[in-house]
Write an enzyme that holds these catalytic residues in place. Structure first.
Site, short mmCIF file in Angstrom:
data_model
loop_
_atom_site.label_atom_id
_atom_site.label_comp_id
_atom_site.label_asym_id
_atom_site.label_seq_id
_atom_site.Cartn_x
_atom_site.Cartn_y
_atom_site.Cartn_z
N GLY A 12 -23.92 -13.07 -0.51
CA GLY A 12 -24.56 -14.27 -0.25
C GLY A 12 -23.86 -15.54 -0.68
O GLY A 12 -23.19 -16.02 -0.20
N SER B 239 -25.61 -10.55 -5.83
CA SER B 239 -25.09 -11.20 -6.73
C SER B 239 -23.74 -10.73 -6.92
O SER B 239 -23.38 -10.78 -8.15
CB SER B 239 -25.92 -11.07 -7.97
N ASN C 212 -22.53 -13.55 4.01
CA ASN C 212 -23.84 -13.87 4.72
C ASN C 212 -24.30 -15.31 4.27
O ASN C 212 -24.59 -15.47 3.15
CB ASN C 212 -25.03 -12.81 4.37
N TRP C 213 -23.99 -16.19 5.22
CA TRP C 213 -24.45 -17.71 4.99
C TRP C 213 -25.89 -17.88 4.84
O TRP C 213 -26.37 -19.08 4.49
CB TRP C 213 -23.87 -18.51 5.85
N LYS C 214 -26.60 -16.80 5.04
CA LYS C 214 -28.10 -17.06 5.14
C LYS C 214 -28.21 -18.63 5.69
O LYS C 214 -27.80 -18.83 6.85
CB LYS C 214 -28.85 -17.23 3.81
N GLU D 278 -34.57 -10.05 3.45
CA GLU D 278 -35.50 -11.28 3.72
C GLU D 278 -36.14 -11.05 4.94
O GLU D 278 -37.14 -11.65 5.21
CB GLU D 278 -34.33 -12.48 3.55
N HIS E 87 -32.17 -6.97 6.76
CA HIS E 87 -31.92 -7.79 5.75
C HIS E 87 -33.09 -7.73 5.03
O HIS E 87 -34.24 -8.11 5.60
CB HIS E 87 -31.31 -9.03 5.84
N GLY F 39 -29.72 -12.63 -5.21
CA GLY F 39 -29.95 -14.21 -5.57
C GLY F 39 -30.33 -14.11 -6.99
O GLY F 39 -30.83 -15.53 -7.41
N GLU G 11 -28.39 -3.05 -0.76
CA GLU G 11 -28.79 -4.41 -1.18
C GLU G 11 -30.18 -4.07 -1.85
O GLU G 11 -31.23 -4.37 -1.30
CB GLU G 11 -28.70 -5.50 -0.45
P1 13P Z 1 -26.67 -13.13 -2.99
O1 13P Z 1 -25.24 -12.68 -3.13
O2 13P Z 1 -26.85 -14.45 -3.12
O3 13P Z 1 -27.22 -12.26 -4.33
O4 13P Z 1 -26.93 -12.51 -1.76
C1 13P Z 1 -26.77 -11.22 -1.26
C2 13P Z 1 -27.43 -11.01 0.13
O5 13P Z 1 -28.50 -11.15 0.24
C3 13P Z 1 -26.34 -10.83 1.12
O6 13P Z 1 -26.83 -10.07 2.24
#
Ligand code: 13P
Length: 243
Positions: free
Chosen positions: A220, A199, A9-11, A95, A93, A168, A162
Site C-alpha cells: 500500500g 505495512s 495498491n495505490w488506493k 477496505e 480488499h 496502514g 492482509e
Molecule cells: P499498507 O502497505 O499501507 O499497510 O497497505 C496494505 C494494503 O492494504 C495493500 O492492499
C-alpha cells in the site's frame, strides 16, 4: 501456477499528473524478474496502460462490479477494465469489506465475473484484531477463501493475506504469524501465488520474503514512492535468490 509477484495498491492517492510521472519512473526502474503489478484508481488506468505498453509491468484495478453492463450508476464493469488494459483486479480488499460493506457472496460474484471476462483476481483475505484475539483468524480466512473461490478455476487467481490489524499501521504481522497463516492458506489453495500485505516496507521486505509460502507482496503506502517500491522489489528478489 506459483509465481513471484509484487503488486502496488495505490488506493485513493495521486492526481492524473502525479500518477503518470510515478508510473513513468516505475517503468524506468522495473525489469521482468518478478511480476510487477500496479493497481491505480480507475481513472488512471487508460493513461497508465499507455505508459506500461512496452514494459513488463502489468496493470490492475482495485475493484469492479460483477455485472457486465447496465443501470448501475457509479460502478465499473469487467468489460470496461479489460478495455483500458487491466489484466488483474483486486477483489475483497478489507477496505471494501469494512468501509463499503462487501460480503463474501458479493466477492464471490466478482471473482467469478472477473475470470469469465479474462481478468485475474487478486483476492484479499484477512482477519480483524478482534477475530484474531478470539482465536478465529484461520476460521475467518478459510471462510473468505472457500466462499470467494467456490467452483472457480484457480489458474489465474492470486490470494493476498492482509491481516486488517497490520494494514496502514507501519508494523507488519510478526514473521511467525505470516508463516503460519500462509502455510494454512497454502493448504487451501495449493498452486496459487500467496502475497502478504500490511505495512510492507523496504526495511522489512527481506525478512518477510524469506518465508517460504510468501510468494510476493501487496504493497500500500510504500508503493507510492518509486524508490521505496523498487527497494521492496529488490529485497524480495534478494530473499528469494532471484537474479
Ligand atoms: P499498507 O502497505 O499501507 O499497510 O497497505 C496494505 C494494503 O492494504 C495493500 O492492499
Amino acid at each position: 501456477m506459483r509465481k513471484n509477484i509484487v503488486a502496488a495498491n495505490w488506493k485513493m492517492y495521486f492526481s492524473m499528473g502525479e500518477a503518470q510521472s510515478v508510473a513513468e519512473r516505475i517503468a524506468e526502474v522495473v525489469d521482468n524478474k518478478t511480476e510487477v503489478i500496479v493497481c491505480p484508481p480507475f481513472v488512471f488506468l487508460d493513461r497508465l496502460s499507455e505508459v506500461f505498453l512496452d514494459t513488463p509491468i502489468k496493470l490492475g484495478a482495485q475493484n469492479m462490479y460483477f455485472e457486465e453492463k447496465g443501470a448501475f450508476t457509479g460502478e465499473i464493469s469487467p468489460v470496461m477494465l479489460k478495455s483500458v488494459g487491466s489484466e488483474y483486479v483486486i477483489l475483497g480488499h478489507s477496505e471494501r469489506r469494512h468501509i463499503f460493506g462487501e460480503d463474501d457472496i458479493d466477492i464471490h460474484k466478482k471473482v467469478v465475473s472477473a475470470i469469465e471476462h479474462g481478468l485475474k483476481p487478486i483476492l484479499c483475505v484477512g482477519e480483524t484484531l478482534a477475530q484474531r484475539k478470539d482465536d478465529k483468524a484461520k476460521d475467518v480466512v478459510e471462510r473468505q477463501i472457500i466462499t470467494a473461490l467456490d467452483g472457480v478455476d484457480l489458474s489465474g487467481v492470486v490470494v493476498a493475506y492482509e491481516p486488517v490489524w497490520a494494514i496502514g499501521t507501519g508494523v507488519p504481522a510478526d514473521l511467525n504469524t505470516v508463516s503460519e497463516m500462509h502455510t494454512f492458506i497454502r493448504g487451501l489453495v495449493e498452486d496459487v501465488p500467496i502475497l502478504y500485505g500490511g505495512s510492507v516496507k523496504d526495511k522489512n521486505a527481506y525478512e518477510l520474503a524469506q518465508i517460504n509460502d510468501v510468494d510476493g507482496f501487496l504493497v500500500g503506502s510504500a508503493s507510492l514512492d518509486t524508490d521505496t517500491f523498487k527497494k521492496i522489489i529488490d529485497e524480495f528478489e534478494r530473499a528469494k535468490g532471484v537474479n
